[in-house]
Design a protein around this motif. Structure first.
Motif, PDB file in Angstrom:
ATOM      1  N   ASN A  32     -22.404  -7.789 -75.714  1.00 41.49           N
ATOM      2  CA  ASN A  32     -22.759  -6.650 -76.864  1.00 41.49           C
ATOM      3  C   ASN A  32     -24.044  -5.912 -76.608  1.00 41.49           C
ATOM      4  OD1 ASN A  32     -20.525  -7.114 -78.499  1.00 41.49           O
ATOM      5  ND2 ASN A  32     -21.550  -8.997 -79.314  1.00 41.49           N
ATOM      6  N   ILE A  64     -16.851  -1.962 -73.606  1.00 39.33           N
ATOM      7  CA  ILE A  64     -16.926  -3.273 -73.552  1.00 39.33           C
ATOM      8  C   ILE A  64     -18.026  -3.418 -74.540  1.00 39.33           C
ATOM      9  CG2 ILE A  64     -18.375  -5.364 -72.509  1.00 39.33           C
ATOM     10  CD1 ILE A  64     -17.341  -4.228 -69.901  1.00 39.33           C
ATOM     11  N   ASN A  66     -18.487  -1.545 -77.249  1.00 41.90           N
ATOM     12  CA  ASN A  66     -17.783  -1.131 -78.650  1.00 41.90           C
ATOM     13  C   ASN A  66     -16.816  -2.037 -78.940  1.00 41.90           C
ATOM     14  OD1 ASN A  66     -20.077   0.693 -79.396  1.00 41.90           O
ATOM     15  ND2 ASN A  66     -18.735   2.161 -78.258  1.00 41.90           N
ATOM     16  N   GLY A  67     -16.015  -2.762 -78.145  1.00 37.26           N
ATOM     17  CA  GLY A  67     -14.982  -3.437 -78.192  1.00 37.26           C
ATOM     18  C   GLY A  67     -13.518  -2.880 -78.637  1.00 37.26           C
ATOM     19  N   LYS A  68     -13.626  -1.395 -77.978  1.00 37.89           N
ATOM     20  CA  LYS A  68     -12.243  -0.845 -78.316  1.00 37.89           C
ATOM     21  C   LYS A  68     -11.089  -1.112 -77.460  1.00 37.89           C
ATOM     22  CE  LYS A  68     -14.814   3.255 -79.942  1.00 37.89           C
ATOM     23  NZ  LYS A  68     -15.331   4.767 -79.668  1.00 37.89           N
ATOM     24  N   GLU A  69     -11.402  -1.847 -76.723  1.00 33.32           N
ATOM     25  CA  GLU A  69     -10.318  -2.232 -75.529  1.00 33.32           C
ATOM     26  C   GLU A  69     -10.333  -3.706 -75.350  1.00 33.32           C
ATOM     27  OE1 GLU A  69      -9.208   0.000 -72.156  1.00 33.32           O
ATOM     28  OE2 GLU A  69     -10.392   1.638 -72.950  1.00 33.32           O
ATOM     29  N   ASN A  70      -9.499  -4.547 -75.098  1.00 32.86           N
ATOM     30  CA  ASN A  70      -9.308  -5.778 -74.774  1.00 32.86           C
ATOM     31  C   ASN A  70      -9.951  -5.843 -73.425  1.00 32.86           C
ATOM     32  OD1 ASN A  70      -9.322  -8.566 -74.602  1.00 32.86           O
ATOM     33  ND2 ASN A  70      -6.822  -8.577 -74.466  1.00 32.86           N
TER      34      ASN A  70
END
Length: 85
Positions: A32, A64, A66-70
């Motif tokens: 993060n 990574i 923002n965690g928008k994609e796995n």
């Protein structure tokens, strides 16, 4: 096991000791944290002997952090492949 690593090194040109050291360093990494993610991207690019543009680095970091994609190796590989097109 050494035979497998030697074959991988021969095919990729990447030293498996370096890969294992990188993997160990990632175990407790904070994904993060933008600075940490940028360091990882630069290290992977260095190991792979593959330049990563600032634009692509920003895209990977954003995905990574923002965690928008796995995020997995396939997702990152696809991002790098799209860069070639």
């Amino acid at each position: 096991m050494d035979h497998i690593f030697k074959n991988i090194e021969k095919k990729t040109g990447v030293n498996m000791k370096d890969v294992l050291e990188l993997a160990n360093s990632l175990q407790n990494a904070n994904f993060n944290d933008e600075a940490t993610v940028r360091k990882v991207i630069k290290r992977v690019a260095q190991l792979a002997n593959r330049p990563v543009s600032r634009e692509l680095e920003n895209k990977i970091v954003n995905a990574i952090v923002n965690g928008k994609e796995n995020m997995d190796f396939n997702t990152i590989a696809n991002m790098l492949d799209n860069k070639k097109k």
